[in-house]
Write a protein that holds these residues in place. Structure first.
Motif, mmCIF file in Angstrom:
data_model
loop_
_atom_site.group_PDB
_atom_site.id
_atom_site.type_symbol
_atom_site.label_atom_id
_atom_site.label_comp_id
_atom_site.label_asym_id
_atom_site.label_seq_id
_atom_site.Cartn_x
_atom_site.Cartn_y
_atom_site.Cartn_z
ATOM 1 N N PRO A 149 22.837 -63.230 31.645
ATOM 2 C CA PRO A 149 21.475 -63.658 32.367
ATOM 3 C C PRO A 149 21.004 -62.188 33.055
ATOM 4 N N ILE A 150 21.832 -61.420 33.285
ATOM 5 C CA ILE A 150 21.429 -60.275 34.020
ATOM 6 C C ILE A 150 20.807 -59.323 32.714
ATOM 7 N N PHE A 151 21.306 -59.045 31.732
ATOM 8 C CA PHE A 151 20.782 -58.417 30.591
ATOM 9 C C PHE A 151 19.578 -59.128 29.937
ATOM 10 N N TYR A 152 19.463 -60.262 29.858
ATOM 11 C CA TYR A 152 18.264 -61.004 29.546
ATOM 12 C C TYR A 152 17.182 -60.817 30.442
ATOM 13 N N ARG A 153 17.288 -61.053 31.560
ATOM 14 C CA ARG A 153 16.219 -61.082 32.608
ATOM 15 C C ARG A 153 15.816 -59.609 32.376
ATOM 16 N N ARG A 154 16.482 -58.608 32.331
ATOM 17 C CA ARG A 154 15.824 -57.281 32.430
ATOM 18 C C ARG A 154 15.395 -56.838 30.939
ATOM 19 N N ALA A 155 16.045 -57.247 29.846
ATOM 20 C CA ALA A 155 15.485 -56.892 28.559
ATOM 21 C C ALA A 155 14.433 -57.646 28.060
ATOM 22 N N ALA A 156 14.290 -58.951 28.408
ATOM 23 C CA ALA A 156 13.578 -59.925 27.798
ATOM 24 C C ALA A 156 12.329 -59.939 28.723
ATOM 25 N N THR A 157 12.455 -60.223 29.964
ATOM 26 C CA THR A 157 11.279 -60.356 30.959
ATOM 27 C C THR A 157 11.059 -59.006 31.756
ATOM 28 N N GLY A 158 11.883 -58.042 31.811
ATOM 29 C CA GLY A 158 11.365 -56.962 32.647
ATOM 30 C C GLY A 158 11.323 -57.176 33.930
ATOM 31 N N ALA A 164 22.873 -50.802 37.259
ATOM 32 C CA ALA A 164 22.954 -49.901 35.819
ATOM 33 C C ALA A 164 21.725 -50.212 35.004
ATOM 34 N N VAL A 165 21.463 -51.416 34.844
ATOM 35 C CA VAL A 165 20.577 -51.709 33.681
ATOM 36 C C VAL A 165 18.932 -51.693 34.179
ATOM 37 N N SER A 166 18.745 -51.477 35.477
ATOM 38 C CA SER A 166 17.615 -51.564 35.922
ATOM 39 C C SER A 166 16.913 -50.081 36.629
#
Length: 189
Positions: free
Chosen positions: A159-168, A92-94
């Motif tokens: 971690p899922i949101f962080y990995r996607r939002a902060a690091t892409g 959903a976030v990717s």
């Protein structure tokens, strides 16, 4: 609001809402103005205002059209259920039409009470599924009594949101499985 019966109105609304989704993903809520929607879609501002009372109404309607509440998996194991939910969240976030909306909505929720209320409702719906899954796992003895389901949710979703939002970085099924295993291992020690 009931769907319009006139096919031209349905087409116009569909074009506007598709344009809103594109702009949200590209520019966030601040860049998704009625003027920007009119310019990109080719639909007159007066027509847009005939159907929506402004930017927030456009965003709310567009979001309502793409949101899909998570299903409550029951694979028979907590690991299987959490992996299904983590993989769904990662997707959903990717990818897909809602991917860019999550982050745009989080940002806009800080400034607009209507969007804040939408964000809060969406979060509650999604959280309720994960909380039920964790409570089932506690009931089956897969997690210790007294485990805080909200804490498990934070440890899984954060971690899922962080990995996607902060690091892409990509959030795929393998990452979701490793994350679930780490969370479960933390509760078993």
């Amino acid at each position: 609001m009931s769907p319009p019966t006139d096919p031209r109105v349905r087409r116009t609304r569909a074009v506007v809402l598709e344009t809103v989704l594109d702009l949200l993903a590209e520019r966030g809520v601040a860049g998704t103005t009625v003027e920007a929607v009119a310019e990109r879609s080719g639909v007159a501002k007066t027509t847009i205002y005939r159907h929506w009372d402004g930017q927030a109404a456009l965003v709310l309607d567009a979001f309502a059209g793409v949101r899909r509440p998570p299903e409550d998996p029951d694979t028979g194991t907590l690991r299987g259920d959490l992996t299904a939910l983590a993989t769904g969240l990662a997707g959903a976030v990717s990818a897909g039409p809602a991917a860019g909306l999550w982050f745009a909505l989080v940002d806009a929720a800080e400034r607009d009470p209507r969007l804040g209320a939408l964000h809060h409702r969406e979060a509650e719906l999604r959280h309720a599924v994960i909380l039920r899954v964790v409570e089932r796992g506690v009931g089956r003895g897969e997690l210790p009594d007294g485990t805080d389901p909200a804490e498990v949710l934070d440890l899984l979703a954060g971690p899922i949101f962080y990995r996607r939002a902060a690091t892409g970085a990509t959030v795929d099924r393998r990452y979701a499985e490793r994350l679930v295993d780490r969370v479960l291992r933390a509760y078993r020690t």
